[in-house]
Structures are given as C-alpha cells and as structure tokens.
Scaffold this active site. Structure first.
Site, PDB file in Angstrom:
ATOM      1  N   ASP A 127      -2.602   2.461  -6.308  1.00 50.37           N
ATOM      2  CA  ASP A 127      -1.575   2.510  -5.256  1.00 50.37           C
ATOM      3  C   ASP A 127      -1.618   1.307  -4.321  1.00 50.37           C
ATOM      4  O   ASP A 127      -1.147   1.391  -3.192  1.00 50.37           O
ATOM      5  CB  ASP A 127      -1.719   3.803  -4.451  1.00 50.37           C
ATOM      6  N   GLU A 128      -2.194   0.197  -4.759  1.00 47.25           N
ATOM      7  CA  GLU A 128      -2.399  -0.912  -3.850  1.00 47.25           C
ATOM      8  C   GLU A 128      -2.386  -2.233  -4.606  1.00 47.25           C
ATOM      9  O   GLU A 128      -2.979  -2.334  -5.673  1.00 47.25           O
ATOM     10  CB  GLU A 128      -3.787  -0.707  -3.228  1.00 47.25           C
ATOM     11  N   ASP A 150       0.854  -1.186   0.000  1.00 48.68           N
ATOM     12  CA  ASP A 150       0.000   0.000   0.000  1.00 48.68           C
ATOM     13  C   ASP A 150       0.887   1.232   0.000  1.00 48.68           C
ATOM     14  O   ASP A 150       1.637   1.464   0.951  1.00 48.68           O
ATOM     15  CB  ASP A 150      -0.870  -0.041   1.271  1.00 48.68           C
TER      16      ASP A 150
END
Length: 401
Positions: free
Chosen positions: A129-130, A22
DNA sequence: TCTGGGGTCCTAGGACCC
DNA sequence: TCTGGGGTCCTAGGACCC
C-alpha cells in the site's frame, strides 16, 4: 565532496521531486470497495478473532474504528474490548470485523501500481500500500497538480483513496504523505523541509522506533528540531551509522535515490501457538509445516537458498535465531525441514510461544545451481541422497512469476 | 499493549585466508 | 617461531518498517 558530478550520478538532493503515495487504511478501503455498505462505518481487518483463535492482531482499522481506540497491531482481543463486533452490540454501535483477504487486496493494489507506473518511470514499491515516485522531470511548478491528478486517478481506476506527500527527498515525502491523512495532499518545497519537520516528535521520523526515541529522550532530544540541532558526534557515538541518518532526516536531508526494489533477500514463515507449549513434538510438527510453506514459496519465486534458519520465541518475548549455511544454493524442501529440525533440537526443553523458518542468501539465477556435485562431495552437509532432488527441482523454474 | 506475520539493514565477534 | 593487517564469510541479535 562538492563540485562536478560524474555523468549519471544522482542530482543534488534539492533538485529532486519525490512523491510518496500511501493508501489510506488500505485493507479497510478494499473491504469497502466490495461492500459499499461499510462506507462511513468502523471497519477492522485482522486475523485470528474467530472463536478459538485468540492470538491474532489488527492489520488495519478504518478511521471510524480508530476513534474507538482500535489501532494497527493491537491484539484482536483488545480491539474487541474497545469496539465490540456489531453482531454482539445491542445499541448498534459496533464494528465490522473482516478477515484479511490478501488475494483480493493484491488485485486492488495491482490497479494502484498500474496508475503509478503509467504516471512515471521510476517507482519504488515499498509494500502493498505504499510507493515512492521520482517525478523530478515534472518540476516544482507542476508538482502539486501532478499529485492531485495522481490521487484522482487512483480513486478512479482502483476505487480506493490515497494520501500523497511531495518533497525534495524520500524521508520528507513520507512524513508529508502522513501529515494530512486520510485523503491528504501535502507539498514541501525545497528549503521548507527543515521547518516543516521541526515541531514533530522524533518518533515520527523514519528510522526512529521506540528504543531510539527513548534513548534520544534521555539526551533531551524530543523533537525533530532538537535532533537537527544535536551534535552529530554524540549521535554517531550512540547510534552508529543510523545516528547520522536520523540526524540528516531531521534536517530534511535524505540522499537516498528512488530505485525500484530488487529481489527479496530472505523468505520466512512464522506462526504463534495459541498458548506457549513445552511439547517438543508439537514444536517439531509446526517447524515441519513452516519449512514446507517457506520452501514452496521459495520455489514459486524461483529462489535458491544457501542458508536455512529458525526462530524460536520463548516467553515472555525472548527471540532466539539459529542458522546454518550450505556449501551452495539449493531448492530442496526436505533439506529445509531436516536442517530446521536439527537446529530446533537445541530447544528441546524450551517452552515456546512462536516458531519461524527462514531461508536466506537467495539466488535467482537457475544457473546458480549449476554444479552441485562439486561441493556436495567435499561438504558432508549435503549428501548424495539429497542431491538428485535438488537438481530435479530446477525444472520448476518459470512456472510462477 | 504482555505483543501476528513478513521483511530490511546494521553490528559485532570469530573463523579462515592471504 | 613469531608476527601485522586486510578481506570475506558466517552466525546471532537488535532495531526498525509495514
């Protein structure tokens, strides 16, 4: 339920090693990457805070900005109250506001994803973003070292920091990555998950939002440990299938297999009016714009759609959706606009704060559009007039990724 | 907190078919 | 003419996630 597994069936969940990566306040980190002077300063990334656009929201706030009370999804006007722009602050104690620049963030994200895919076979990219990684082959012995190397590699090759959680399943790994942010590294070994989760408020579990948290509180369930100990029958009675899931998650159990994400199921564009309006011609104009946007995006992705829908949000926040399905999948921007406008007619007299257009029931195989004549004739929804454009559109497949 | 934009999945009722 | 039960598709709304 127990006993021999079929060849190729998932391993028992306790044997998995799942990594959740993350990125830390990703958009703000990207802004710092190209503007190092922002290091250590409060950074807020959002849209719509320019003069005359008073309806935006915060996309990401750096940790320094969060210290002022600025949060994700907060209306930008509210953020400016908590943390004025540095240009407007006389004591030099303001925030650096930047407008979302997705194209740039995607470049940085591509470098991050490259690191992940170099590190392991199975990567599930959840968002920009993960991501989840199945690193079972690494084993628990080396899991922590693997995660540490991964973090370092991301920092080196992409230039932005990440937090990583390692656990025997996805739901626990996600909470682990969040546990020690920013720049966190938390490993939860098999057998430790339930105790690790126990003290957390239920709201922090994946799948428990504000509504479920409130209903759980009414049942006297406040923490993961309360939820883990709760009667499954009560939970499924109240929450259906999701009751079972959150019960499992609270106990540190999650049998979902890490798999790459597939093709999108729907595409949509929406936009809010600066001020809610009852001017139906304005509504129609916005729907035309949104329809064109969404049709263009579908074409860029090579997606055919069978269902066209709209979303109409009336004050204070009443969400209405309407949809109509076609006899078969098409790529036809004019039809998106026509159908969307005809669905909008029902709201002719409404005051509207926000509008959206959506296409769904997607198909990605060009062959899916094979024989339109067959159904165009028996339909009545799709006329001969619209048919030729739909077929012509097929030639654009492959122009984009 | 009077709430932006882009998604996913689930549920429930009705239509329709066999 | 009355009837059971299963399956699928469609629409609308709700909750959740980033």
């Amino acid at each position: 339920m127990t006993g021999a597994r079929l060849p190729g069936a998932p391993l028992p969940a306790t044997d998995w090693v799942v990594c959740h990566v993350d990125m830390d306040c990703f958009y703000a980190s990207c802004e710092r990457l190209r503007e190092p002077a922002l290091d250590g300063a409060p950074v807020v990334v959002g849209m719509g805070y320019e003069p005359g656009e008073g309806h935006g929201a915060v996309a990401t706030a750096s940790y320094e900005a969060r210290a002022f009370g600025v949060e994700s999804a907060m209306p930008i006007t509210k953020a400016l109250e908590k943390l004025p722009r540095i240009e407007d602050a006389d004591d030099g104690d303001g925030g650096h506001y930047r407008t979302v620049d997705m194209a740039y963030y995607k470049e940085v994200a591509a470098r991050v994803k490259a690191v992940l895919h170099d590190a392991t076979e199975v990567v599930r990219e959840v968002s920009i973003d993960e991501a989840y990684l199945d690193v079972t082959e690494v084993g628990w012995e080396d899991a922590e070292a693997f995660a540490r190397d991964l973090k370092a590699e991301i920092q080196t090759r992409a230039g932005v920091p990440a937090s990583v959680g390692v656990a025997p399943n996805m739901a626990t790994a996600k909470i682990a990555s969040d546990f020690d942010k920013p720049d966190g590294l938390v490993v939860v070994r098999p057998g430790e998950a339930r105790d690790f989760l126990a003290p957390l408020p239920v709201r922090e579990l994946h799948g428990v939002g504000p509504v479920t948290a409130r209903k759980l509180a009414e049942l006297g369930i406040e923490t993961a440990s309360d939820l883990a100990a709760a009667d499954l029958a009560v939970l499924t009675d109240r929450f259906g299938e999701r009751g079972r899931d959150i019960h499992r998650h609270a106990r540190g159990v999650d049998e979902r297999v890490v798999t790459p994400v597939g093709k999108p199921k729907s595409l949509s564009s929406e936009s809010a009016f600066v001020e809610a309006t009852d001017d139906h011609e304005e509504h129609r104009e916005k729907v035309r714009t949104l329809a064109a946007e969404v049709a263009e995006r579908a074409r860029a992705k090579g997606a055919l759609y069978k269902t066209i829908g709209i979303k109409v949000v009336e004050p204070p926040f009443e969400v209405n959706t309407r949809a109509r399905s076609l006899p078969g999948p098409v790529d036809d921007p004019n039809l998106v606009s026509e159908v969307a406008l005809s669905l909008l007619a029902e709201f002719e007299a409404s005051t509207v704060r926000k509008l959206g257009v959506r296409v769904s029931n997607l198909e990605f195989s060009p062959a899916a559009q094979a024989d339109l004549t067959a159904w165009a004739d028996e339909s009545g929804t799709v006329t001969e007039r619209e048919y030729p454009s739909a077929r012509r559109d097929q030639t654009t497949f492959g122009d984009f990724d």
